[in-house]
Design a protein around this motif. Structure first.
Motif, PDB file in Angstrom:
ATOM      1  N   ARG A  68       6.796   6.418  -8.474  1.00 45.18           N
ATOM      2  CA  ARG A  68       5.594   6.876  -9.150  1.00 45.18           C
ATOM      3  C   ARG A  68       4.466   5.853  -8.997  1.00 45.18           C
ATOM      4  O   ARG A  68       4.680   4.640  -9.130  1.00 45.18           O
ATOM      5  N   ASP A  69       3.260   6.366  -8.712  1.00 46.87           N
ATOM      6  CA  ASP A  69       2.016   5.600  -8.575  1.00 46.87           C
ATOM      7  C   ASP A  69       1.919   4.800  -7.281  1.00 46.87           C
ATOM      8  O   ASP A  69       0.916   4.122  -7.053  1.00 46.87           O
ATOM      9  N   ASP A  70       2.955   4.850  -6.422  1.00 48.46           N
ATOM     10  CA  ASP A  70       2.799   4.302  -5.079  1.00 48.46           C
ATOM     11  C   ASP A  70       1.832   5.191  -4.302  1.00 48.46           C
ATOM     12  O   ASP A  70       1.491   6.295  -4.726  1.00 48.46           O
ATOM     13  N   VAL A  71       1.401   4.714  -3.136  1.00 49.82           N
ATOM     14  CA  VAL A  71       0.542   5.492  -2.243  1.00 49.82           C
ATOM     15  C   VAL A  71       1.264   5.640  -0.916  1.00 49.82           C
ATOM     16  O   VAL A  71       1.569   4.643  -0.255  1.00 49.82           O
ATOM     17  N   LEU A  72       1.548   6.868  -0.541  1.00 50.84           N
ATOM     18  CA  LEU A  72       2.203   7.155   0.728  1.00 50.84           C
ATOM     19  C   LEU A  72       1.154   7.618   1.724  1.00 50.84           C
ATOM     20  O   LEU A  72       0.524   8.663   1.541  1.00 50.84           O
ATOM     21  N   VAL A  73       0.958   6.839   2.778  1.00 44.79           N
ATOM     22  CA  VAL A  73       0.034   7.185   3.854  1.00 44.79           C
ATOM     23  C   VAL A  73       0.872   7.609   5.048  1.00 44.79           C
ATOM     24  O   VAL A  73       1.671   6.810   5.555  1.00 44.79           O
ATOM     25  N   THR A  74       0.728   8.841   5.498  1.00 41.47           N
ATOM     26  CA  THR A  74       1.534   9.293   6.622  1.00 41.47           C
ATOM     27  C   THR A  74       0.671   9.718   7.801  1.00 41.47           C
ATOM     28  O   THR A  74      -0.327  10.417   7.633  1.00 41.47           O
TER      29      THR A  74
END
Length: 351
Positions: A68-74
């Motif tokens: 939770r609250d991480d940022v996933l950049v794909t």
């Protein structure tokens, strides 16, 4: 406490550019992908970053990347084939999500299918040259005219000297012909389009054709500008082949593939990118009268995409006020978005 930033697809072309841009902004992202050797080499190059194994065909490995609250950049594409694992992981974890897609059907899925499920996540799709800069140009135009803004037309154009020489219309169409998905537009609501349209834009003093496509502007702009009734987006990457491409129903898949190939050719020839970018947004009133236009200009679209993704990831890691599927303006605000795009290399110019 700021969330972690995870770059999935970090050893791919756009992923590696994004990882480098993040480090240049002072971030220390987690680098994720399938190739441990390549990940380790890039992590060492960038100062000893953390790495993680993840494969889009193994959804559990992608889910393990974020909390939770991480940022996933794909940047793992094609997104219709490989993109859902990252979306599902972000929504399930309550992590914020950014991607670099240019694929209209995938964008539509993010807004229509995943957005309502994302009660703890901000989902920001297509956060690159296409279609962040068009959202910005249109937002600046609509902000200028207020509630008179009834319709907005947006065009994307690239140049690159000898980069286009030797590429025949049939060659371009064969590269781009993988796009057969039906497109959409916005007129009061999302409508499917049987055949793309062509229109001319005045760009830097000359007329250039654009091919209509589905884009994130069709979802993001009406949400931020409720008086807006019609949104049209055009790609001007095909040049003289635009009308041929229209007959072949070519969309953003092929345009991105063609641009990526041409960008790599340009770098091999010149040692660096020779690509330039130009974005135009034109606002009209309900009678069809032109109200205002906004022009943006910059360099290599891929370098801009990496800079924009890294800026947005840093912003999102500090927390997001809104959840669900968001356009760039709703996510960050028009003023902040303009500053972020300028930092990434695209800014306002005179027409």
């Amino acid at each position: 406490m700021a969330g972690r930033i995870v770059v999935f697809g970090a050893t791919g072309y756009t992923g590696a550019l994004t990882a480098r841009a993040l480090v240049a902004q002072g971030a220390r992202p987690v680098l994720a992908g399938r190739n441990r050797t390549a990940l380790t080499a890039l992590a060492d190059e960038l100062g000893g970053l953390e790495i993680a194994y993840a494969d889009a065909e193994e959804p559990r490995s992608v889910r393990a990347l974020v909390e939770r609250d991480d940022v996933l950049v794909t940047t793992v594409g094609p997104f219709l084939r490989y993109g859902h694992a990252a979306l599902d992981a972000a929504v399930d974890a309550g992590a914020h999500y950014l991607d670099s897609t240019g694929e209209p059907p995938f964008i539509r899925e993010v807004f229509e299918s995943y957005g309502p499920r994302a009660t703890r996540s901000a989902l920001i799709t297509a956060f690159g040259y296409d279609y962040v800069s068009g959202n910005l140009a249109a937002g600046l135009a609509l902000d200028r005219v207020g509630d008179e803004g009834f319709r907005v037309d947006i065009g994307y154009f690239v140049g690159g000297g000898d980069l286009w020489r030797g590429l025949t219309a049939s060659g371009l169409q064969s590269v781009a012909g993988v796009a057969t998905a039906r497109m959409y537009t916005f007129r009061g609501r999302i409508h499917e389009v049987r055949r793309p349209r062509v229109r001319e834009f005045q760009v830097a003093g000359r007329s250039r054709p654009g091919l209509s496509i589905g884009a994130s502007e069709h979802f993001g702009l009406p949400a931020s500008y409720p008086a807006l009734y019609e949104v049209n987006v055009y790609l001007g990457w095909f040049g003289r082949a635009t009308r041929l491409a229209a007959r072949g129903r070519v969309g953003a898949f092929g345009a991105r593939a063609a641009l990526g190939t041409l960008a790599r050719v340009a770098r091999r020839r010149a040692g660096k990118s020779t690509l330039t970018s130009r974005i135009v947004a034109i606002a009209y009133d309900a009678e069809g009268s032109l109200l205002t236009d906004v022009h943006l200009s910059g360099g290599d679209p891929y370098e801009f995409t990496a800079g924009a993704l890294s800026w947005a990831a840093c912003q999102a890691s500090r927390g997001m006020a809104e959840t669900g599927a968001l356009g760039p303006i709703a996510a960050f605000g028009l003023t902040e978005l303009e500053a972020g795009c300028a930092m990434a290399g695209i800014a306002r110019v005179t027409g």
